[in-house]
Write an enzyme that holds these catalytic residues in place. Structure first.
Site, short mmCIF file in Angstrom:
data_model
loop_
_atom_site.label_atom_id
_atom_site.label_comp_id
_atom_site.label_asym_id
_atom_site.label_seq_id
_atom_site.Cartn_x
_atom_site.Cartn_y
_atom_site.Cartn_z
N HIS A 131 1.87 7.01 0.18
CA HIS A 131 1.10 6.13 1.07
C HIS A 131 -0.36 6.14 0.62
O HIS A 131 -1.04 7.17 0.70
CB HIS A 131 1.22 6.63 2.51
CG HIS A 131 0.70 5.70 3.55
ND1 HIS A 131 -0.65 5.51 3.78
CD2 HIS A 131 1.34 4.90 4.45
CE1 HIS A 131 -0.81 4.63 4.76
NE2 HIS A 131 0.38 4.26 5.20
N HIS B 20 0.82 -1.22 0.00
CA HIS B 20 0.00 0.00 0.00
C HIS B 20 0.85 1.27 0.00
O HIS B 20 0.30 2.38 0.00
CB HIS B 20 -0.92 0.02 1.22
CG HIS B 20 -0.21 0.29 2.50
ND1 HIS B 20 0.69 -0.60 3.07
CD2 HIS B 20 -0.23 1.36 3.32
CE1 HIS B 20 1.18 -0.09 4.17
NE2 HIS B 20 0.64 1.10 4.36
#
Length: 636
Positions: free
Chosen positions: A557, A542
């Site tokens: 992020h 992620h």
């Protein structure tokens, strides 16, 4: 497909390694004591044999307790080992080779020295035993410490550990299946179905060979992940070892809990063959129990992931202990009923792999807990606690077993008909009563003191991932008088530009993670905002970290708290160390998966080393953007 194939090969190699490893351990911890008490001496040795058994037990227990002090330093030595084969493989191979050779030698009378020259036998025995135990520790700690090095994902770790536990379950129980048939097959004298020294040596040699082969398979078939998160900021010195252990409070409480539990478990397990031999009078029937445990234990291990997911690990622990209490009660009143003995013993065994996996997972997760709390990562040092405690449990249980055998009259040359009612009562108290008390104490400690669950670990990993780039920056050797360089930081994804101060994550919103911006995405494809090197690809896929050619470090992020998704819905297209150009695709995510998880899919972008940057100028502060649009000008 290549990643899936590699994962499967790694899991299978590690599983076979666990198979051979636990064959070795079961032989050493359970059946070696049987060899010492019942076969190393015979009735003709009389009181001398009993004294020698006592001396040997004192040596084994004392050396194991002394060696417990060494184990954390063994773990630290492995952590500080750097070879092209990784931290662990050299120790697994070397420890597996030397340990296997010595194990076979210990299942002999050393050329008759046990009778002809008892003191020389005791000296040689002590040297061989401590040497074997130390190098076994190198292998044991190195083997189980590999789990956090094979994956950061708690879910993948559970899969690896579950595979391994299947292998170890079969390994430790297959020993019980083959022990008496092999012993009797190679024995010259059947000895009331107990075999002789020649048969016991052949059995040990076969186990040693299998254990050595399994160590070679682990060395050839597994691969450590290469990630910045595994790089310590500093090495732990020998003086700092105890500090690491003491200040990791979750590790210490779990160690105390597991140490008490595993000692009680080992006492009952080690006395089961004695029960079949001296209470039932049917040692050959023990193979039935081992066979049942091997088969049913596999299903118990495979049940762990769904059970842990449905009930959470801590609840699996309490359910398992409750079942073991019931099994001890039934076993204590089974008498000479083979059916009840088998039923009770199997019921007692079923929860053991589950407890092992709960403890192993929490220990593994405490690596990151300690890393966040202490500022450096100690994989083998932390994981050395579990085998240390198994050895402590084994050392104490060996002493209890020998004491029980002597008190109950279950020594060389004895048979079931020789055991008195008082001897049987003392035996059952030691086999069932003491472990029950120890399980109760362990359960209370676990309930009151263990706080590191799956949610807490995900938050810790997320915290480590967010701070990964704070120690990276411009090479100190760079020319400080060179002209300033300007980097155009492009939008890495399509969407709506948002002020970082408005995102629903305090660490990012406060600027603690660095200066930057956020984008509410309208697409799931993330591209490189500038040309540079991929510094880290997080196992949960992620997030990704990049570093420009002149030292600007950025963290991209995707989402808030998406670490808890464990990679579901994310695809990574790059790997650590890879060179990328501005506009290359880095990763892709599926927004509906994030929405289904009830999470925010806002993409957060920060300059992790903002304090080293001369100036950050926003070219666009709000509005819609398309990947490749200018957002920042960074002067470095």
């Amino acid at each position: 497909m290549q990643q899936k194939t590699h994962k499967l090969a790694s899991r299978l190699s590690y599983t076979f390694g666990a198979f051979g490893h636990d064959m070795f351990y079961a032989t050493l911890s359970t059946y070696f004591v049987m060899f010492i008490t019942s076969h190393l001496f015979d009735k003709s040795n009389g009181g001398t044999g009993a004294k020698m058994i006592t001396y040997i037990t004192i040596i084994m227990t004392s050396l194991r307790i002394v060696e417990l002090v060494i184990d954390p330093f063994i773990g630290n030595t492995i952590d500080n080992t750097n070879t092209r084969w990784g931290h662990f493989k050299p120790w697994i191979v070397f420890g597996g080779t030397l340990g296997s050779i010595i194990l076979a030698a210990l299942f002999t009378d050393l050329g008759g020295l046990n009778v002809s020259n008892p003191w020389l036998y005791l000296i040689l025995f002590a040297i061989l035993y401590i040497t074997m135990d130390i190098f076994y520790s190198f292998k044991d700690i190195g083997f189980w410490s590999m789990i956090p090095a094979l994956s950061f994902d708690s879910n993948e770790r559970e899969k690896i550990a579950t595979f391994a536990r299947v292998g170890s379950n079969i390994g430790q129980n297959i020993v019980g299946v083959i022990v008496m048939p092999l012993v009797l097959f190679f024995s010259v004298n059947a000895n009331h179905g107990q075999g002789d020294k020649r048969g016991w040596f052949a059995f040990a040699a076969i186990v040693a060979l299998i254990a050595w082969i399994s160590a070679m398979v682990v060395a050839a078939g597994t691969k450590e992940i290469d990630s910045d998160l595994r790089k310590n900021k500093e090495k732990t010195t020998f003086r700092g070892v105890l500090g690491v252990l003491v200040h990791n409070d979750q590790l210490m409480w779990l160690a105390l809990t597991y140490g008490i539990y595993t000692t009680g478990m080992a006492i009952t397990n080690s006395l089961e063959l004695y029960y079949f031999t001296y209470i039932l009078g049917k040692p050959a029937e023990f193979s039935f129990l081992a066979s049942l445990n091997a088969v049913i234990g596999v299903f118990a291990v495979l049940a762990f992931p769904p059970l842990a997911q449905k009930f959470k690990r801590k609840n699996v622990f309490f359910i398992s202990i409750s079942i073991m209490f019931l099994a001890l009660l039934l076993f204590a009143f089974s008498g000479k009923s083979l059916f009840m003995v088998l039923f009770s013993a199997v019921l007692f065994y079923i929860p053991q792999p589950l407890v092992f996996l709960v403890v192993l997972m929490i220990l593994t997760d405490s690596v990151e807990y300690g890393q966040l709390k202490l500022g450096h990562r100690d994989e083998s040092l932390t994981l050395s606690v579990r085998p240390l405690l198994d050895k402590l449990g084994g050392a104490v249980s060996n002493g209890v077993v020998v004491l029980t055998a002597i008190i109950a009259g279950m020594t060389s040359g004895a048979s079931a008909s020789d055991i008195t009612p008082s001897g049987q009562l003392a035996f059952k108290f030691m086999m069932f009563g003491i472990p029950a008390v120890m399980f109760l104490i362990a359960s209370i400690l676990f309930s009151k003191k263990i706080k590191l669950d799956e949610k807490a670990h995900a938050e810790i990993v997320d915290e480590l991932e967010k701070t990964w780039g704070q120690h990276l920056g411009t090479d100190d050797s760079a020319d400080t008088e060179s002209e300033a360089q300007v980097i155009d930081y492009k939008a890495p994804i399509d969407g709506e530009l948002i002020d970082l101060a408005n995102v629903n994550d305090e660490r990012f919103a406060s600027g603690e993670m660095g200066k930057g911006f956020a984008i509410k995405p309208t697409d799931g494809k993330v591209y490189a905002p500038f040309s540079g090197t991929v510094e880290v690809v997080f196992p949960t896929r992620h997030a990704v970290g990049l570093k420009s050619d002149n030292g600007v470090v950025t963290l991209i992020h995707v989402g808030i708290d998406t670490v808890t998704m464990r990679g579901t819905g994310f695809i990574s297209y790059v790997k650590q160390g890879q060179r990328v150009e501005q506009g290359d695709m880095l990763l892709e995510f599926w927004a509906p998966a994030i929405e289904k998880a009830g999470l925010d899919d806002t993409v957060l972008l920060v300059i992790s080393n903002s304090d080293e940057v001369h100036n950050i100028e926003f070219k666009q502060a709000s509005g819609k953007v398309t990947h490749g649009d200018d957002v920042l000008n960074i002067t470095k």
